[in-house]
Design an enzyme around this catalytic site. Structure first.
Site, PDB file in Angstrom:
ATOM      1  N   CYS A  97       0.842  -1.202   0.000  1.00  0.00           N
ATOM      2  CA  CYS A  97       0.000   0.000   0.000  1.00  0.00           C
ATOM      3  C   CYS A  97       0.878   1.255   0.000  1.00  0.00           C
ATOM      4  O   CYS A  97       1.467   1.594  -1.010  1.00  0.00           O
ATOM      5  CB  CYS A  97      -0.971  -0.038   1.183  1.00  0.00           C
ATOM      6  SG  CYS A  97      -2.344   1.135   1.036  1.00  0.00           S
ATOM      7  N   HIS A 206      -3.283  -5.739   1.473  1.00  0.00           N
ATOM      8  CA  HIS A 206      -2.493  -5.915   2.699  1.00  0.00           C
ATOM      9  C   HIS A 206      -2.383  -7.376   3.100  1.00  0.00           C
ATOM     10  O   HIS A 206      -3.212  -7.887   3.875  1.00  0.00           O
ATOM     11  CB  HIS A 206      -3.141  -5.131   3.841  1.00  0.00           C
ATOM     12  CG  HIS A 206      -2.992  -3.654   3.741  1.00  0.00           C
ATOM     13  ND1 HIS A 206      -2.068  -2.952   4.478  1.00  0.00           N
ATOM     14  CD2 HIS A 206      -3.644  -2.740   2.985  1.00  0.00           C
ATOM     15  CE1 HIS A 206      -2.156  -1.660   4.194  1.00  0.00           C
ATOM     16  NE2 HIS A 206      -3.114  -1.508   3.282  1.00  0.00           N
ATOM     17  N   GLU A 208      -0.466  -8.698   5.225  1.00  0.00           N
ATOM     18  CA  GLU A 208      -0.227  -8.855   6.665  1.00  0.00           C
ATOM     19  C   GLU A 208      -1.522  -8.943   7.467  1.00  0.00           C
ATOM     20  O   GLU A 208      -1.506  -9.304   8.653  1.00  0.00           O
ATOM     21  CB  GLU A 208       0.660  -7.711   7.191  1.00  0.00           C
ATOM     22  CG  GLU A 208      -0.031  -6.377   7.388  1.00  0.00           C
ATOM     23  CD  GLU A 208      -0.230  -5.574   6.110  1.00  0.00           C
ATOM     24  OE1 GLU A 208      -0.585  -4.382   6.226  1.00  0.00           O
ATOM     25  OE2 GLU A 208      -0.033  -6.124   5.003  1.00  0.00           O
TER      26      GLU A 208
END
Length: 242
Positions: A97, A206, A208
């Site tokens: 991002c 994302h 994560e």
């Protein structure tokens, strides 16, 4: 830290995560590294060196408040000097991002990120199609595979001139495309790209946030059970120790 000339062991793979003023997902990225079996190392934007890490993650957020352009000020942070040199020398680097925006501003990846075409912030579970499973960060995936990764951005529209887009396509450097719906107007549905060497990858969604059962997106095995993002981190650890 691995010694020169010898690869790290899985639990010795030291993956740095840079915190800039305004970073939001640095702790999440460090947790993802830990869950994947690596050793997370906190790096600060004002660090003069990378402290001997084996790979680096530039996390999501709004570094320096996204003043000027998203990622534009971070490009000049002290840590970016040694990072750019190391990336050009083969160090695996993942920009997520805002990290993707920084990689573009630092010219480690081509193109630019601009406001979403609908001019609104978007937050959703996003399907992606894997286009390139040869990079340091995607070797654990399969070309054509559909994965679900959370997406949240305001400046997520990837743009480049036709020559650059054709070059990315022709060299197989498009790593992910949006599937089902293009959430921000990115050219040719591009969600992530790599450099020619395959060690630097940038993407808007994302990974994560999709690494642990109970906290990720809905998956085939039930709600909140999606962990498709974990393979980004196990992939790079595998690349480092192989």
């Amino acid at each position: 830290m691995s010694t020169a000339g010898s690869p790290p062991t899985a639990d010795g793979a030291r993956i740095g995560v840079v915190t800039f003023p305004g970073s939001l997902d640095d702790r999440d990225a460090r947790r993802a590294v830990r869950l994947a079996g690596g050793t997370p190392v906190a790096l600060w934007h004002d660090d003069a060196d990378l402290h001997g890490v084996d790979a680096v993650v530039l996390p999501g957020g709004f570094s320096y408040g996204d003043y000027l352009r998203a990622g534009a000020i971070s490009r000049f942070a002290a840590v970016m000097g040694p990072l750019v040199d190391a990336a050009n020398g083969g160090l695996p680097v993942l920009g997520i991002c805002n990290g993707f925006q920084i990689l573009c501003e630092a010219h480690l990846l081509p193109g630019a990120m601009i406001k979403n075409d609908h001019r609104s912030f978007v937050c959703r579970e996003q399907q992606l199609t894997v286009e390139n499973a040869r990079t340091a960060w995607t070797r654990g995936y399969t070309v054509g595979e559909r994965i679900t990764i959370p997406l949240k951005n305001q400046d997520g529209q990837f743009v480049a001139d036709d020559h650059t887009l054709d070059e990315l396509e022709g060299e197989g450097r498009v790593v992910f495309r949006y599937a089902g719906w293009n959430p921000n107007g990115s050219r040719r549905d591009i969600a992530g790209i790599t450099n020619a060497a395959g060690n630097v990858v940038g993407l808007m969604p994302h990974p994560e946030h999709a690494v642990e059962v109970g906290f990720g997106p809905d998956g085939a095995n039930g709600p909140r059970r999606g962990v498709d993002g974990l393979r980004f981190f196990t992939s790079v650890i595998g690349a480092l120790v192989s």
